[in-house]
Scaffold this active site. Structure first.
Site, mmCIF file in Angstrom:
data_model
loop_
_atom_site.group_PDB
_atom_site.id
_atom_site.type_symbol
_atom_site.label_atom_id
_atom_site.label_comp_id
_atom_site.label_asym_id
_atom_site.label_seq_id
_atom_site.Cartn_x
_atom_site.Cartn_y
_atom_site.Cartn_z
ATOM 1 N N ASN A 10 13.166 46.007 -1.824
ATOM 2 C CA ASN A 10 11.809 46.034 -2.354
ATOM 3 C C ASN A 10 11.623 47.277 -3.223
ATOM 4 O O ASN A 10 11.631 48.404 -2.719
ATOM 5 C CB ASN A 10 10.820 46.017 -1.183
ATOM 6 C CG ASN A 10 9.382 45.945 -1.614
ATOM 7 O OD1 ASN A 10 8.943 46.688 -2.479
ATOM 8 N ND2 ASN A 10 8.637 45.058 -0.984
ATOM 9 N N LYS A 11 11.448 47.065 -4.530
ATOM 10 C CA LYS A 11 11.306 48.186 -5.475
ATOM 11 C C LYS A 11 10.100 49.051 -5.144
ATOM 12 O O LYS A 11 10.145 50.274 -5.281
ATOM 13 C CB LYS A 11 11.179 47.663 -6.909
ATOM 14 C CG LYS A 11 12.441 47.046 -7.464
ATOM 15 C CD LYS A 11 12.297 46.681 -8.930
ATOM 16 C CE LYS A 11 11.195 45.642 -9.117
ATOM 17 N NZ LYS A 11 11.094 45.107 -10.475
ATOM 18 N N GLY A 12 9.000 48.419 -4.734
ATOM 19 C CA GLY A 12 7.792 49.172 -4.414
ATOM 20 C C GLY A 12 7.980 50.088 -3.227
ATOM 21 O O GLY A 12 7.582 51.250 -3.253
ATOM 22 N N GLU A 37 18.793 41.205 10.724
ATOM 23 C CA GLU A 37 17.486 41.597 11.255
ATOM 24 C C GLU A 37 17.211 40.877 12.568
ATOM 25 O O GLU A 37 17.265 39.654 12.639
ATOM 26 C CB GLU A 37 16.391 41.278 10.229
ATOM 27 C CG GLU A 37 15.103 42.003 10.511
ATOM 28 C CD GLU A 37 14.134 41.955 9.338
ATOM 29 O OE1 GLU A 37 13.047 41.411 9.532
ATOM 30 O OE2 GLU A 37 14.476 42.458 8.250
ATOM 31 N N ASP A 66 10.559 48.913 8.447
ATOM 32 C CA ASP A 66 10.065 47.585 8.784
ATOM 33 C C ASP A 66 8.556 47.706 8.880
ATOM 34 O O ASP A 66 8.043 48.610 9.545
ATOM 35 C CB ASP A 66 10.672 47.055 10.081
ATOM 36 C CG ASP A 66 10.610 45.545 10.117
ATOM 37 O OD1 ASP A 66 11.089 44.909 9.159
ATOM 38 O OD2 ASP A 66 10.063 44.994 11.088
ATOM 39 N N PHE A 142 1.888 45.880 -3.932
ATOM 40 C CA PHE A 142 2.717 44.693 -3.736
ATOM 41 C C PHE A 142 2.335 44.062 -2.404
ATOM 42 O O PHE A 142 1.601 44.646 -1.602
ATOM 43 C CB PHE A 142 4.211 45.057 -3.771
ATOM 44 C CG PHE A 142 4.613 46.125 -2.793
ATOM 45 C CD1 PHE A 142 5.075 45.799 -1.534
ATOM 46 C CD2 PHE A 142 4.515 47.471 -3.139
ATOM 47 C CE1 PHE A 142 5.433 46.787 -0.629
ATOM 48 C CE2 PHE A 142 4.880 48.471 -2.244
ATOM 49 C CZ PHE A 142 5.337 48.120 -0.985
ATOM 50 N N GLY A 143 2.813 42.867 -2.171
ATOM 51 C CA GLY A 143 2.590 42.202 -0.891
ATOM 52 C C GLY A 143 1.119 41.970 -0.596
ATOM 53 O O GLY A 143 0.394 41.377 -1.399
ATOM 54 N N LYS A 163 -2.907 55.316 -3.087
ATOM 55 C CA LYS A 163 -2.427 54.556 -1.923
ATOM 56 C C LYS A 163 -1.354 55.344 -1.188
ATOM 57 O O LYS A 163 -1.357 55.405 0.045
ATOM 58 C CB LYS A 163 -1.881 53.200 -2.357
ATOM 59 C CG LYS A 163 -1.300 52.396 -1.213
ATOM 60 C CD LYS A 163 -0.564 51.178 -1.709
ATOM 61 C CE LYS A 163 0.765 51.117 -1.021
ATOM 62 N NZ LYS A 163 1.614 50.034 -1.446
ATOM 63 N N ARG A 169 3.025 53.582 5.293
ATOM 64 C CA ARG A 169 4.388 54.043 4.989
ATOM 65 C C ARG A 169 4.390 55.562 4.844
ATOM 66 O O ARG A 169 5.293 56.245 5.332
ATOM 67 C CB ARG A 169 4.896 53.349 3.727
ATOM 68 C CG ARG A 169 6.356 53.595 3.440
ATOM 69 C CD ARG A 169 6.914 52.580 2.459
ATOM 70 N NE ARG A 169 6.912 51.242 3.062
ATOM 71 C CZ ARG A 169 6.056 50.263 2.740
ATOM 72 N NH1 ARG A 169 5.156 50.438 1.793
ATOM 73 N NH2 ARG A 169 6.109 49.104 3.357
#
Length: 184
Positions: A10-12, A37, A66, A142-143, A163, A169
């Site tokens: 995931n690039k983000g 996983e 995760d 994203f997401g 953010k 995160r």
């Protein structure tokens, strides 16, 4: 400079973590190979297992992430299955599931798994509370970012810089850094 392999396609996610770590003299190296996983109802064992697997495979310090969104009215769904639900349903169908729900409270949780070769993995959680918006708002992130509302704005509206100051995160990486720098 310390180097840590960060395993994500995931690039983000990678950009967010890379930008945080570089401020502390740590170079994040992206690895997109993934790992087997675990299918678990909690994020911690998934992150721990992934970090240990890749650290031993690459013989380098490894960090995995995760994450999930936990919607209280849906009994924590989608939780650790967030990526699968995003891929299969997307935000519009999640919003449809929330139609008529008065309790829109939710939280994002990230668990950073960190492991050095031959060692036991460590986990570092981070949580941010918010609620599910009534519609997608914003084009950033994203997401689930366009439907997760924090202090009146969705993560999609905040922009990456804002953010990344308050995200789940960020909080997980800060917990990792407190340990890593304190013990380094």
């Amino acid at each position: 400079m310390h180097k840590i392999v960060f395993v994500t396609g995931n690039k983000g996610k990678f950009a967010e973590v890379r930008d945080i770590l570089k401020n502390f003299g740590i170079e994040a190296i992206q690895n997109k190979d993934g790992y087997p996983e675990l299918q678990e109802d909690e994020l911690e064992p998934i992150a721990a297992n992934g970090a240990q697997y890749v650290a031993n495979k690459l013989n380098m310090p490894v960090m995995v992430d995760d994450s999930g969104i936990f919607i209280n009215a849906l009994n924590g769904f989608p939780g650790p299955y967030s990526r699968f639900v995003e891929d299969k349903l997307g935000n519009p169908k999640v919003l449809k599931l929330m139609e008529g729900e008065k309790d829109r409270s939710a939280y994002f949780k990230t668990v950073i798994g960190y492991c050095e070769p031959g060692q036991e993995p460590l986990v570092f959680p981070g949580v941010v509370e918010g609620k599910i918006a009534y519609e997608e708002r914003g084009t950033g992130g994203f997401g689930y970012d366009p439907i997760f509302e924090y202090n009146g704005m969705t993560f999609g509206e905040l922009g990456d810089e804002e953010k990344n100051k308050v995200s789940h995160r960020r909080r997980a990486v800060d917990n990792f850094l407190e340990w890593f720098i304190g013990g380094a």
